[in-house]
Design a protein around this motif. Structure first.
Motif, PDB file in Angstrom:
ATOM      1  N   LEU A 122       0.824  -1.200   0.000  1.00  0.00           N
ATOM      2  CA  LEU A 122       0.000   0.000   0.000  1.00  0.00           C
ATOM      3  C   LEU A 122       0.860   1.253   0.000  1.00  0.00           C
ATOM      4  CD1 LEU A 122      -2.677   1.421   0.022  1.00  0.00           C
ATOM      5  CD2 LEU A 122      -2.837   1.029   2.492  1.00  0.00           C
ATOM      6  N   CYS A 123       1.970   1.221   0.721  1.00  0.00           N
ATOM      7  CA  CYS A 123       2.885   2.368   0.710  1.00  0.00           C
ATOM      8  C   CYS A 123       3.354   2.674  -0.705  1.00  0.00           C
ATOM      9  CB  CYS A 123       4.096   2.086   1.599  1.00  0.00           C
ATOM     10  SG  CYS A 123       3.781   2.137   3.367  1.00  0.00           S
ATOM     11  N   ALA A 124       3.712   1.637  -1.455  1.00  0.00           N
ATOM     12  CA  ALA A 124       4.200   1.831  -2.823  1.00  0.00           C
ATOM     13  C   ALA A 124       3.111   2.448  -3.698  1.00  0.00           C
ATOM     14  CB  ALA A 124       4.665   0.503  -3.405  1.00  0.00           C
ATOM     15  N   LYS A 125       1.877   2.039  -3.497  1.00  0.00           N
ATOM     16  CA  LYS A 125       0.774   2.593  -4.287  1.00  0.00           C
ATOM     17  C   LYS A 125       0.549   4.063  -3.939  1.00  0.00           C
ATOM     18  CE  LYS A 125      -1.633  -1.846  -4.706  1.00  0.00           C
ATOM     19  NZ  LYS A 125      -2.841  -2.627  -4.342  1.00  0.00           N
ATOM     20  N   ILE A 126       0.556   4.376  -2.648  1.00  0.00           N
ATOM     21  CA  ILE A 126       0.347   5.764  -2.234  1.00  0.00           C
ATOM     22  C   ILE A 126       1.446   6.663  -2.787  1.00  0.00           C
ATOM     23  CG2 ILE A 126       0.234   7.325  -0.253  1.00  0.00           C
ATOM     24  CD1 ILE A 126      -0.924   4.939   1.358  1.00  0.00           C
ATOM     25  N   GLU A 127       2.690   6.219  -2.659  1.00  0.00           N
ATOM     26  CA  GLU A 127       3.813   7.017  -3.163  1.00  0.00           C
ATOM     27  C   GLU A 127       3.678   7.259  -4.664  1.00  0.00           C
ATOM     28  OE1 GLU A 127       7.097   4.639  -1.980  1.00  0.00           O
ATOM     29  OE2 GLU A 127       7.147   5.425   0.080  1.00  0.00           O
ATOM     30  N   ARG A 128       3.325   6.229  -5.417  1.00  0.00           N
ATOM     31  CA  ARG A 128       3.200   6.385  -6.863  1.00  0.00           C
ATOM     32  C   ARG A 128       2.040   7.312  -7.213  1.00  0.00           C
ATOM     33  NH1 ARG A 128       4.797   3.264 -11.323  1.00  0.00           N
ATOM     34  NH2 ARG A 128       6.453   2.513  -9.940  1.00  0.00           N
ATOM     35  N   ILE A 129       0.948   7.217  -6.489  1.00  0.00           N
ATOM     36  CA  ILE A 129      -0.187   8.112  -6.728  1.00  0.00           C
ATOM     37  C   ILE A 129       0.214   9.556  -6.497  1.00  0.00           C
ATOM     38  CG2 ILE A 129      -2.426   8.839  -5.793  1.00  0.00           C
ATOM     39  CD1 ILE A 129      -2.951   5.824  -5.244  1.00  0.00           C
ATOM     40  N   LYS A 130       0.895   9.813  -5.397  1.00  0.00           N
ATOM     41  CA  LYS A 130       1.283  11.183  -5.078  1.00  0.00           C
ATOM     42  C   LYS A 130       2.261  11.739  -6.109  1.00  0.00           C
ATOM     43  CE  LYS A 130      -1.213  12.059  -1.496  1.00  0.00           C
ATOM     44  NZ  LYS A 130      -2.165  13.187  -1.487  1.00  0.00           N
ATOM     45  N   ARG A 131       3.194  10.916  -6.569  1.00  0.00           N
ATOM     46  CA  ARG A 131       4.134  11.375  -7.589  1.00  0.00           C
ATOM     47  C   ARG A 131       3.412  11.657  -8.902  1.00  0.00           C
ATOM     48  NH1 ARG A 131       7.635   7.113  -5.944  1.00  0.00           N
ATOM     49  NH2 ARG A 131       7.368   6.078  -7.950  1.00  0.00           N
ATOM     50  N   ALA A 132       2.494  10.778  -9.265  1.00  0.00           N
ATOM     51  CA  ALA A 132       1.757  10.957 -10.518  1.00  0.00           C
ATOM     52  C   ALA A 132       0.895  12.210 -10.458  1.00  0.00           C
ATOM     53  CB  ALA A 132       0.902   9.725 -10.792  1.00  0.00           C
ATOM     54  N   CYS A 133       0.249  12.446  -9.319  1.00  0.00           N
ATOM     55  CA  CYS A 133      -0.580  13.649  -9.182  1.00  0.00           C
ATOM     56  C   CYS A 133       0.276  14.914  -9.258  1.00  0.00           C
ATOM     57  CB  CYS A 133      -1.346  13.606  -7.861  1.00  0.00           C
ATOM     58  SG  CYS A 133      -2.740  12.454  -7.835  1.00  0.00           S
ATOM     59  N   ALA A 134       1.413  14.886  -8.602  1.00  0.00           N
ATOM     60  CA  ALA A 134       2.299  16.054  -8.638  1.00  0.00           C
ATOM     61  C   ALA A 134       2.763  16.333 -10.064  1.00  0.00           C
ATOM     62  CB  ALA A 134       3.500  15.828  -7.718  1.00  0.00           C
ATOM     63  N   ALA A 135       3.119  15.283 -10.791  1.00  0.00           N
ATOM     64  CA  ALA A 135       3.579  15.457 -12.160  1.00  0.00           C
ATOM     65  C   ALA A 135       2.467  15.987 -13.062  1.00  0.00           C
ATOM     66  CB  ALA A 135       4.108  14.132 -12.706  1.00  0.00           C
ATOM     67  N   ALA A 136       1.221  15.610 -12.741  1.00  0.00           N
ATOM     68  CA  ALA A 136       0.080  16.042 -13.557  1.00  0.00           C
ATOM     69  C   ALA A 136      -0.489  17.375 -13.097  1.00  0.00           C
ATOM     70  CB  ALA A 136      -1.014  14.976 -13.521  1.00  0.00           C
ATOM     71  N   GLY A 137       0.050  17.931 -12.013  1.00  0.00           N
ATOM     72  CA  GLY A 137      -0.431  19.210 -11.511  1.00  0.00           C
ATOM     73  C   GLY A 137      -1.793  19.128 -10.853  1.00  0.00           C
ATOM     74  N   THR A 138      -2.097  17.980 -10.258  1.00  0.00           N
ATOM     75  CA  THR A 138      -3.385  17.822  -9.587  1.00  0.00           C
ATOM     76  C   THR A 138      -3.161  17.285  -8.181  1.00  0.00           C
ATOM     77  OG1 THR A 138      -5.625  16.937  -9.844  1.00  0.00           O
ATOM     78  CG2 THR A 138      -3.798  15.460 -10.412  1.00  0.00           C
ATOM     79  N   ASP A 139      -4.238  17.039  -7.470  1.00  0.00           N
ATOM     80  CA  ASP A 139      -4.140  16.584  -6.089  1.00  0.00           C
ATOM     81  C   ASP A 139      -5.360  15.742  -5.763  1.00  0.00           C
ATOM     82  OD1 ASP A 139      -3.367  16.280  -3.446  1.00  0.00           O
ATOM     83  OD2 ASP A 139      -4.143  18.226  -2.818  1.00  0.00           O
ATOM     84  N   VAL A 140      -5.159  14.647  -5.058  1.00  0.00           N
ATOM     85  CA  VAL A 140      -6.247  13.769  -4.622  1.00  0.00           C
ATOM     86  C   VAL A 140      -6.014  13.410  -3.167  1.00  0.00           C
ATOM     87  CG1 VAL A 140      -7.299  11.486  -4.898  1.00  0.00           C
ATOM     88  CG2 VAL A 140      -6.701  12.817  -6.921  1.00  0.00           C
ATOM     89  N   PHE A 141      -7.062  13.486  -2.366  1.00  0.00           N
ATOM     90  CA  PHE A 141      -6.996  13.109  -0.955  1.00  0.00           C
ATOM     91  C   PHE A 141      -6.982  11.588  -0.867  1.00  0.00           C
ATOM     92  CE2 PHE A 141      -8.539  12.082   3.212  1.00  0.00           C
ATOM     93  CZ  PHE A 141      -8.227  13.151   4.051  1.00  0.00           C
ATOM     94  N   VAL A 142      -5.886  11.028  -0.350  1.00  0.00           N
ATOM     95  CA  VAL A 142      -5.740   9.576  -0.245  1.00  0.00           C
ATOM     96  C   VAL A 142      -6.053   9.142   1.183  1.00  0.00           C
ATOM     97  CG1 VAL A 142      -4.196   7.606  -0.455  1.00  0.00           C
ATOM     98  CG2 VAL A 142      -4.018   9.504  -2.088  1.00  0.00           C
ATOM     99  N   ASN A 143      -7.147   8.424   1.335  1.00  0.00           N
ATOM    100  CA  ASN A 143      -7.555   7.890   2.624  1.00  0.00           C
ATOM    101  C   ASN A 143      -7.064   6.452   2.689  1.00  0.00           C
ATOM    102  OD1 ASN A 143      -8.923   8.372   5.092  1.00  0.00           O
ATOM    103  ND2 ASN A 143     -10.727   7.282   4.370  1.00  0.00           N
ATOM    104  N   ALA A 144      -6.036   6.208   3.487  1.00  0.00           N
ATOM    105  CA  ALA A 144      -5.428   4.878   3.571  1.00  0.00           C
ATOM    106  C   ALA A 144      -6.220   4.020   4.552  1.00  0.00           C
ATOM    107  CB  ALA A 144      -3.975   4.983   4.015  1.00  0.00           C
ATOM    108  N   ARG A 145      -6.766   2.945   4.062  1.00  0.00           N
ATOM    109  CA  ARG A 145      -7.546   2.044   4.909  1.00  0.00           C
ATOM    110  C   ARG A 145      -6.685   0.874   5.357  1.00  0.00           C
ATOM    111  NH1 ARG A 145     -12.990  -1.426   3.209  1.00  0.00           N
ATOM    112  NH2 ARG A 145     -12.190  -3.404   4.028  1.00  0.00           N
ATOM    113  N   THR A 146      -6.670   0.624   6.657  1.00  0.00           N
ATOM    114  CA  THR A 146      -6.002  -0.557   7.175  1.00  0.00           C
ATOM    115  C   THR A 146      -7.028  -1.502   7.777  1.00  0.00           C
ATOM    116  OG1 THR A 146      -4.324  -1.424   8.686  1.00  0.00           O
ATOM    117  CG2 THR A 146      -5.484   0.569   9.388  1.00  0.00           C
TER     118      THR A 146
END
Length: 266
Positions: A122-146
């Motif tokens: 899950l950490c790897a997915k969150i990190e990749r999402i945040k990098r992709a959003c930053a590169a695309a100039g957007t932002d998404v609130f990631v609610n990590a469920r455990t």
């Protein structure tokens, strides 16, 4: 990173008070929830999967998810968050691409779960999402469920520590919130809310403390999960069986046709 106004509103809803999310499963249920005064709308993965003719549990094809979310995003004006289960893939790049496509539809938040898998995944997915959003100039609130509590991933006496360890890892990866379904004991809620370092999201379950107590404990979000969808399906099963048996329906409350139609005429 450029945060959209909707994402900023959604973040703000987690800063103070307690955000109540009556989870919807299609455009009609989402618009109805919005009309009741909901400040934001979230989907239930189970209800949405059922509405698309699929079982819950990461079985919904991503293209079907996108096709189902598009009319919801078009119909509501409040911030929209989508439950992605585990992202429908173990590949962080594929999950990030799916999130970017959802952001393109206007989605400002997602839920992403660890399930029985290792937290590193899950950490790897969150990190990749945040990098992709930053590169695309957007932002998404990631609610990590455990799912430490929901799946019993640790012995009862060790679940607070296990949850906080995962919370720290997910926060470091870039998560914006922490979702702990199955958590209901007041003392444990207080400990996790105080130490997680992320807004704490709970799911409606039996024996959960009252709303005012949850606010005092530091809970910032309460989700209905699949509860509303299950109640609606239960009601439909009873009414459908009565009609098929007797060719009639019992007297009871029903929304007016004109009022319902008006929800979609704006």
């Amino acid at each position: 990173m450029n945060s959209t106004p909707a994402t900023e509103r959604f973040r703000h809803l987690h800063r103070d008070g307690l955000l109540l999310l009556a989870n919807a499963w299609d455009a009609g249920s989402a618009r109805l929830v919005e009309s009741l005064g909901a400040p934001a709308v979230a989907t239930t993965s189970a209800g949405l999967a059922w509405a698309q003719g699929h079982a819950d549990g990461d079985r919904l094809p991503p293209e079907r998810l996108l096709a189902a979310v598009a009319p919801i995003a078009r119909t509501v004006r409040v911030p929209l968050s989508v439950d992605l289960e585990s992202g429908y893939s173990d590949d962080p790049g594929a999950v990030a691409e799916l999130v970017l496509r959802l952001a393109g539809l206007g989605v400002c938040g997602i839920n992403l779960e660890d399930g029985a898998g290792p937290p590193e995944r899950l950490c790897a997915k969150i990190e990749r999402i945040k990098r992709a959003c930053a590169a695309a100039g957007t932002d998404v609130f990631v609610n990590a469920r455990t799912d430490v509590y929901l799946l019993g991933l640790a012995p009862a006496g060790e679940r607070v520590a296990a949850t906080l360890a995962r919370a720290a890892a997910y926060r470091e990866a870039g998560a914006d919130g922490l979702f702990v379904p199955g958590l209901s004991a007041e003392a444990e809620i207080g400990m996790i809310a105080a130490a997680a370092g992320l807004p704490l999201n709970l799911m409606l379950v039996p024996r959960l403390p009252e709303l005012e107590r949850l606010r005092a404990l530091g809970v910032r979000r309460l989700s209905a999960g699949a509860a509303l969808a299950k109640r609606v399906y239960g009601l439909l099963a009873g009414l459908g069986a009565r009609f098929l048996r007797e060719g009639r329906l019992p007297d009871g409350p029903a929304m007016d046709y004109a009022a319902l139609n008006a929800l979609f005429e704006r």
